[in-house]
Design an enzyme around this catalytic site. Structure first.
Site, PDB file in Angstrom:
ATOM      1  N   SER A  21      25.848  -6.238 -29.456  1.00  0.00           N
ATOM      2  CA  SER A  21      25.090  -5.552 -30.509  1.00  0.00           C
ATOM      3  C   SER A  21      24.147  -4.505 -29.929  1.00  0.00           C
ATOM      4  O   SER A  21      23.760  -3.569 -30.614  1.00  0.00           O
ATOM      5  CB  SER A  21      24.272  -6.568 -31.319  1.00  0.00           C
ATOM      6  N   CYS A  33      31.056   8.038 -32.815  1.00  0.00           N
ATOM      7  CA  CYS A  33      32.465   7.632 -33.007  1.00  0.00           C
ATOM      8  C   CYS A  33      32.527   6.446 -33.968  1.00  0.00           C
ATOM      9  O   CYS A  33      33.447   6.344 -34.801  1.00  0.00           O
ATOM     10  CB  CYS A  33      33.099   7.196 -31.692  1.00  0.00           C
ATOM     11  N   GLU A  72      32.573  -3.507 -34.603  1.00  0.00           N
ATOM     12  CA  GLU A  72      32.014  -2.254 -35.150  1.00  0.00           C
ATOM     13  C   GLU A  72      30.639  -2.498 -35.783  1.00  0.00           C
ATOM     14  O   GLU A  72      30.285  -1.895 -36.791  1.00  0.00           O
ATOM     15  CB  GLU A  72      32.950  -1.645 -36.198  1.00  0.00           C
TER      16      GLU A  72
HETATM   17  P1  TGC Z   1      18.871   3.888 -31.554  1.00  0.00           P
HETATM   18  O1  TGC Z   1      17.560   4.038 -30.849  1.00  0.00           O
HETATM   19  O2  TGC Z   1      18.866   3.637 -33.021  1.00  0.00           O
HETATM   20  O3  TGC Z   1      19.766   5.161 -31.262  1.00  0.00           O
HETATM   21  C1  TGC Z   1      19.980   5.642 -29.947  1.00  0.00           C
HETATM   22  C2  TGC Z   1      20.267   7.110 -30.025  1.00  0.00           C
HETATM   23  O4  TGC Z   1      21.478   7.332 -30.753  1.00  0.00           O
HETATM   24  C3  TGC Z   1      21.212   8.161 -31.911  1.00  0.00           C
HETATM   25  N1  TGC Z   1      22.078   7.663 -32.990  1.00  0.00           N
HETATM   26  C4  TGC Z   1      23.159   8.288 -33.409  1.00  0.00           C
HETATM   27  N2  TGC Z   1      23.689   9.467 -33.062  1.00  0.00           N
HETATM   28  C5  TGC Z   1      24.839   9.854 -33.679  1.00  0.00           C
HETATM   29  N3  TGC Z   1      25.450   9.081 -34.598  1.00  0.00           N
HETATM   30  C6  TGC Z   1      24.934   7.894 -34.959  1.00  0.00           C
HETATM   31  N4  TGC Z   1      25.571   7.135 -35.846  1.00  0.00           N
HETATM   32  C7  TGC Z   1      23.743   7.446 -34.376  1.00  0.00           C
HETATM   33  N5  TGC Z   1      22.987   6.336 -34.477  1.00  0.00           N
HETATM   34  C8  TGC Z   1      21.974   6.489 -33.626  1.00  0.00           C
HETATM   35  C9  TGC Z   1      19.740   7.974 -32.192  1.00  0.00           C
HETATM   36  O5  TGC Z   1      19.214   9.064 -32.897  1.00  0.00           O
HETATM   37  C10 TGC Z   1      19.190   7.898 -30.783  1.00  0.00           C
HETATM   38  O6  TGC Z   1      19.178   9.206 -30.245  1.00  0.00           O
HETATM   39  P2  TGC Z   1      18.040   9.637 -29.212  1.00  0.00           P
HETATM   40  O7  TGC Z   1      18.351  11.067 -28.941  1.00  0.00           O
HETATM   41  O8  TGC Z   1      16.739   9.405 -29.932  1.00  0.00           O
HETATM   42  O9  TGC Z   1      18.203   8.757 -28.012  1.00  0.00           O
HETATM   43  O10 TGC Z   1      19.725   2.763 -30.806  1.00  0.00           O
HETATM   44  P3  TGC Z   1      19.448   1.229 -30.616  1.00  0.00           P
HETATM   45  O11 TGC Z   1      19.688   0.928 -29.179  1.00  0.00           O
HETATM   46  O12 TGC Z   1      18.127   0.823 -31.223  1.00  0.00           O
HETATM   47  O13 TGC Z   1      20.633   0.557 -31.428  1.00  0.00           O
HETATM   48  C11 TGC Z   1      20.792   0.702 -32.768  1.00  0.00           C
HETATM   49  C12 TGC Z   1      21.979  -0.169 -33.243  1.00  0.00           C
HETATM   50  C13 TGC Z   1      21.699  -1.643 -33.054  1.00  0.00           C
HETATM   51  C14 TGC Z   1      22.141   0.133 -34.718  1.00  0.00           C
HETATM   52  C15 TGC Z   1      23.259   0.222 -32.469  1.00  0.00           C
HETATM   53  O14 TGC Z   1      23.168  -0.074 -31.142  1.00  0.00           O
HETATM   54  C16 TGC Z   1      24.500  -0.437 -33.031  1.00  0.00           C
HETATM   55  O15 TGC Z   1      25.108   0.096 -33.956  1.00  0.00           O
HETATM   56  N6  TGC Z   1      24.935  -1.611 -32.483  1.00  0.00           N
HETATM   57  C17 TGC Z   1      26.200  -2.232 -32.854  1.00  0.00           C
HETATM   58  C18 TGC Z   1      27.180  -2.041 -31.747  1.00  0.00           C
HETATM   59  C19 TGC Z   1      28.569  -1.791 -32.241  1.00  0.00           C
HETATM   60  O16 TGC Z   1      28.817  -1.500 -33.385  1.00  0.00           O
HETATM   61  N7  TGC Z   1      29.536  -1.865 -31.337  1.00  0.00           N
HETATM   62  C20 TGC Z   1      30.875  -1.547 -31.676  1.00  0.00           C
HETATM   63  C21 TGC Z   1      31.744  -1.506 -30.451  1.00  0.00           C
HETATM   64  S1  TGC Z   1      33.293  -0.722 -30.729  1.00  0.00           S
HETATM   65  C22 TGC Z   1      34.143  -1.802 -31.641  1.00  0.00           C
HETATM   66  O17 TGC Z   1      33.699  -2.805 -32.069  1.00  0.00           O
HETATM   67  C23 TGC Z   1      35.541  -1.425 -31.904  1.00  0.00           C
HETATM   68  S2  TGC Z   1      36.373  -2.611 -32.813  1.00  0.00           S
HETATM   69  C24 TGC Z   1      37.913  -2.051 -32.682  1.00  0.00           C
HETATM   70  C25 TGC Z   1      38.537  -1.759 -33.976  1.00  0.00           C
HETATM   71  O18 TGC Z   1      37.986  -1.017 -34.814  1.00  0.00           O
HETATM   72  O19 TGC Z   1      39.626  -2.251 -34.140  1.00  0.00           O
HETATM   73  P1  FAD Z   2      26.154 -10.460 -30.025  1.00  0.00           P
HETATM   74  O1  FAD Z   2      25.610  -9.083 -29.942  1.00  0.00           O
HETATM   75  O2  FAD Z   2      25.878 -11.398 -28.905  1.00  0.00           O
HETATM   76  O3  FAD Z   2      25.657 -11.112 -31.389  1.00  0.00           O
HETATM   77  C1  FAD Z   2      25.710 -12.524 -31.620  1.00  0.00           C
HETATM   78  C2  FAD Z   2      24.994 -12.793 -32.956  1.00  0.00           C
HETATM   79  O4  FAD Z   2      23.635 -12.391 -32.844  1.00  0.00           O
HETATM   80  C3  FAD Z   2      25.583 -11.999 -34.112  1.00  0.00           C
HETATM   81  O5  FAD Z   2      25.583 -12.789 -35.268  1.00  0.00           O
HETATM   82  C4  FAD Z   2      24.609 -10.836 -34.289  1.00  0.00           C
HETATM   83  O6  FAD Z   2      24.564 -10.336 -35.613  1.00  0.00           O
HETATM   84  C5  FAD Z   2      23.299 -11.518 -33.911  1.00  0.00           C
HETATM   85  N1  FAD Z   2      22.305 -10.533 -33.436  1.00  0.00           N
HETATM   86  C6  FAD Z   2      22.359  -9.740 -32.349  1.00  0.00           C
HETATM   87  N2  FAD Z   2      21.281  -8.965 -32.281  1.00  0.00           N
HETATM   88  C7  FAD Z   2      20.518  -9.264 -33.352  1.00  0.00           C
HETATM   89  C8  FAD Z   2      19.278  -8.776 -33.852  1.00  0.00           C
HETATM   90  N3  FAD Z   2      18.602  -7.799 -33.245  1.00  0.00           N
HETATM   91  N4  FAD Z   2      18.797  -9.330 -34.987  1.00  0.00           N
HETATM   92  C9  FAD Z   2      19.481 -10.283 -35.649  1.00  0.00           C
HETATM   93  N5  FAD Z   2      20.651 -10.793 -35.221  1.00  0.00           N
HETATM   94  C10 FAD Z   2      21.170 -10.278 -34.094  1.00  0.00           C
HETATM   95  N6  FAD Z   2      34.087  -3.445 -28.615  1.00  0.00           N
HETATM   96  C11 FAD Z   2      34.451  -2.257 -28.033  1.00  0.00           C
HETATM   97  O7  FAD Z   2      33.650  -1.608 -27.373  1.00  0.00           O
HETATM   98  N7  FAD Z   2      35.722  -1.783 -28.187  1.00  0.00           N
HETATM   99  C12 FAD Z   2      36.667  -2.452 -28.876  1.00  0.00           C
HETATM  100  O8  FAD Z   2      37.808  -1.975 -29.002  1.00  0.00           O
HETATM  101  C13 FAD Z   2      36.325  -3.701 -29.471  1.00  0.00           C
HETATM  102  N8  FAD Z   2      37.259  -4.446 -30.125  1.00  0.00           N
HETATM  103  C14 FAD Z   2      36.955  -5.706 -30.548  1.00  0.00           C
HETATM  104  C15 FAD Z   2      37.961  -6.529 -31.052  1.00  0.00           C
HETATM  105  C16 FAD Z   2      37.668  -7.831 -31.442  1.00  0.00           C
HETATM  106  C17 FAD Z   2      38.767  -8.720 -31.928  1.00  0.00           C
HETATM  107  C18 FAD Z   2      36.330  -8.301 -31.379  1.00  0.00           C
HETATM  108  C19 FAD Z   2      35.994  -9.695 -31.816  1.00  0.00           C
HETATM  109  C20 FAD Z   2      35.346  -7.499 -30.876  1.00  0.00           C
HETATM  110  C21 FAD Z   2      35.643  -6.188 -30.439  1.00  0.00           C
HETATM  111  N9  FAD Z   2      34.648  -5.382 -29.870  1.00  0.00           N
HETATM  112  C22 FAD Z   2      34.997  -4.166 -29.302  1.00  0.00           C
HETATM  113  C23 FAD Z   2      33.315  -5.896 -29.635  1.00  0.00           C
HETATM  114  C24 FAD Z   2      32.429  -5.951 -30.884  1.00  0.00           C
HETATM  115  O9  FAD Z   2      31.986  -4.689 -31.249  1.00  0.00           O
HETATM  116  C25 FAD Z   2      31.288  -6.924 -30.588  1.00  0.00           C
HETATM  117  O10 FAD Z   2      31.848  -8.217 -30.604  1.00  0.00           O
HETATM  118  C26 FAD Z   2      30.152  -6.797 -31.591  1.00  0.00           C
HETATM  119  O11 FAD Z   2      29.501  -5.551 -31.482  1.00  0.00           O
HETATM  120  C27 FAD Z   2      29.124  -7.928 -31.446  1.00  0.00           C
HETATM  121  O12 FAD Z   2      28.761  -8.100 -30.116  1.00  0.00           O
HETATM  122  P2  FAD Z   2      28.799  -9.585 -29.463  1.00  0.00           P
HETATM  123  O13 FAD Z   2      30.137 -10.167 -29.735  1.00  0.00           O
HETATM  124  O14 FAD Z   2      28.391  -9.434 -28.043  1.00  0.00           O
HETATM  125  O15 FAD Z   2      27.755 -10.409 -30.285  1.00  0.00           O
END
Ligand code: TGC
Ligand code: FAD
Length: 392
Positions: A145, A246, A371
């Site tokens: 996260s 992205c 995501e």
């Molecule tokens: P934060 O301080 O809010 O932001 C850091 C910098 O990024 C800028 N920013 C953005 N810029 C462009 N587009 C956006 N959507 C942006 N959101 C934020 C922001 O302005 C800042 O810029 P700067 O210049 O001030 O440094 O960042 P934070 O570290 O507090 O985190 C915020 C949070 C928790 C919302 C973010 O880290 C988050 O979204 N976490 C979730 C991680 C996540 O979604 N991971 C996904 C991994 S990929 C995946 O799961 C693929 S699944 C595969 C599939 O789809 O099949």
């Molecule tokens: P954690 O971040 O450890 O979270 C564990 C729990 O804690 C969650 O319930 C979360 O909501 C909670 N939590 C965390 N922080 C907080 C907070 N600040 N406040 C309250 N609650 C909180 N990632 C990629 O980069 N590329 C990929 O292609 C990709 N594909 C994926 C495919 C699959 C099948 C899966 C399961 C995951 C994939 N991911 C990928 C990773 C995915 O994006 C992460 O699993 C997701 O972002 C959550 O991270 P984590 O699993 O480490 O959970």
């Protein structure tokens, strides 16, 4: 699995707001899913096998880079067509939609948006045609996260970059030809690098024992002193905002996709409940079953309008990260609840692979986590409306 008789839900005549092109894209994608996904998907999910043969088909219907301009091999469609395509594909299976999300929004998009012309020309046509399969490495074992804490890093060695670290939970990593990898430079600034399969020190071990997204391949990315040419760095954006940008595009596709999974569960439950007789009546005639069906169609309809409007905003480049986040969270949660209710409506049959519901339900357990988890998206809305980040 039984024959795919799916009919989509359009309770509020949303079709009247779609263009002919939108409907054409939707119908063509649905036909392809009925022909090439529905007959095989259950077997692949049961065996936990990635249906590699679907790659060329997905490319042929334009599902790799639907909104990327045609000069780079994309389909040049608008955001609503992209969404409808994801809806239809996830109606077939979330794992297949995952492959499209990763290829289009997490690999082609950053190369298109943050890459230079040489990189665009080198990679985008091959990704669009399915010759190359890509993956996106952001998540690490200790940073999910909170991706900003990542430790994967590279050093400038003069004539090349030296990459070290590991990514986890990466969709399509075991089959990837290239990976868009997010890593920190020596100043701690995040940059995107294109890592190619044959680079020495790069490996992609597969993750096993998943109960969810079983027809999608998931793995790690391991970098052990990988020499990456400097030409492979994405030059036009750095910082955490680059990968988060992205995610906006991929989360938007997921918001539509979840509606597809929900519609498939609803359609299956509706059909089954009209045919299944208990106590001498179709179970669809019982009030408790009608309550479930009525709530399902209501929630699907609300999600359709939320997402359609978001598509209009996306087309006008006005959609915000927080709006996209809300749609991803709402629609996946909605689909998961519908899958659980639909599963119950089929009684014992609901747990079998004769029907798609249990597979959708288990898939959606990943979709609600990747995501950005449901709770992280609640915090994104919370921050947007209060101005106070509550992440740490
Ligand atoms: P934060 O301080 O809010 O932001 C850091 C910098 O990024 C800028 N920013 C953005 N810029 C462009 N587009 C956006 N959507 C942006 N959101 C934020 C922001 O302005 C800042 O810029 P700067 O210049 O001030 O440094 O960042 P934070 O570290 O507090 O985190 C915020 C949070 C928790 C919302 C973010 O880290 C988050 O979204 N976490 C979730 C991680 C996540 O979604 N991971 C996904 C991994 S990929 C995946 O799961 C693929 S699944 C595969 C599939 O789809 O099949
Ligand atoms: P954690 O971040 O450890 O979270 C564990 C729990 O804690 C969650 O319930 C979360 O909501 C909670 N939590 C965390 N922080 C907080 C907070 N600040 N406040 C309250 N609650 C909180 N990632 C990629 O980069 N590329 C990929 O292609 C990709 N594909 C994926 C495919 C699959 C099948 C899966 C399961 C995951 C994939 N991911 C990928 C990773 C995915 O994006 C992460 O699993 C997701 O972002 C959550 O991270 P984590 O699993 O480490 O959970």
């Amino acid at each position: 699995m039984r024959p795919d008789l799916f009919e989509h839900t359009d309770y509020y005549l949303l079709d009247e707001l779609l263009t002919d092109e939108h409907k054409l894209v939707r119908e063509a994608t649905r036909e392809w899913v009925k022909r090439d996904i529905s007959p095989i998907i259950e077997e692949y999910a049961q065996k936990a096998k990635f249906p590699e043969q679907t790659i060329k088909g997905l490319a042929s219907i334009g599902a790799f880079g639907p909104y990327i301009p045609t000069e780079y091999g994309g389909a040049g469609l608008d955001q609503i067509s992209y969404g409808l395509m994801m809806q239809e594909i996830e109606r077939g299976d979330s794992g297949v939609r995952s492959t499209c999300s990763v290829q289009s929004s997490l690999v082609m998009y950053p190369i298109f948006k943050y890459g230079n012309e040489e990189q665009r020309k080198k990679y985008l046509p091959k990704l669009a045609s399915g010759e190359y399969l890509g993956c996106f490495g952001l998540t690490e074992p200790n940073f999910g996260s909170n991706p900003g804490g990542m430790v994967t890093n590279y050093k400038d060695m003069g004539d090349h970059l030296l990459l070290n670290g590991a990514k986890m939970w990466i969709s399509n990593s075991p089959f990837c030809d290239i990976a868009v990898v997010w890593a920190k430079n020596e100043e701690g600034r995040i940059h995107g690098l294109i890592v190619e399969r044959d680079m020495e020190g790069f490996s992609t071990p597969e993750t096993h024992n998943k109960w969810s997204l079983r027809a999608s391949s998931t793995g790690e990315l391991v970098f052990d002193n990988v020499k990456v040419p400097k030409a492979n760095i994405l030059p036009n954006k750095s910082g955490l905002g680059a990968p988060l940008g992205c995610l906006d595009s991929a989360r938007y596709g997921i918001a539509w996709g979840a509606i597809g999974a929900a519609m498939d569960c609803y359609d299956t439950a509706l059909r089954y409940s009209k045919e299944r007789v208990q106590f001498d009546r179709p179970i669809a005639g019982f009030q408790l079953q009608q309550k479930k069906l009525a709530e399902m169609v209501t929630e699907i309809t609300k999600a359709q309008f939320l997402t359609f409007r978001l598509g209009q905003l996306k087309n006008e480049e006005k959609a915000t990260t927080a709006q996209i986040s809300m749609a991803k969270r709402n629609n996946v949660d909605m689909a998961l609840k519908i899958a659980r209710d639909a599963r119950q409506m089929l009684g014992g049959m609901g747990i079998t692979g004769d029907y798609p519901i249990m597979r959708h339900m288990m898939n959606l357990e990943s979709v609600v986590t990747y995501e950005g988890t449901h709770d992280i998206h609640l915090l994104i809305t919370g921050m947007d409306i209060t101005g106070l980040p509550a992440f740490s």
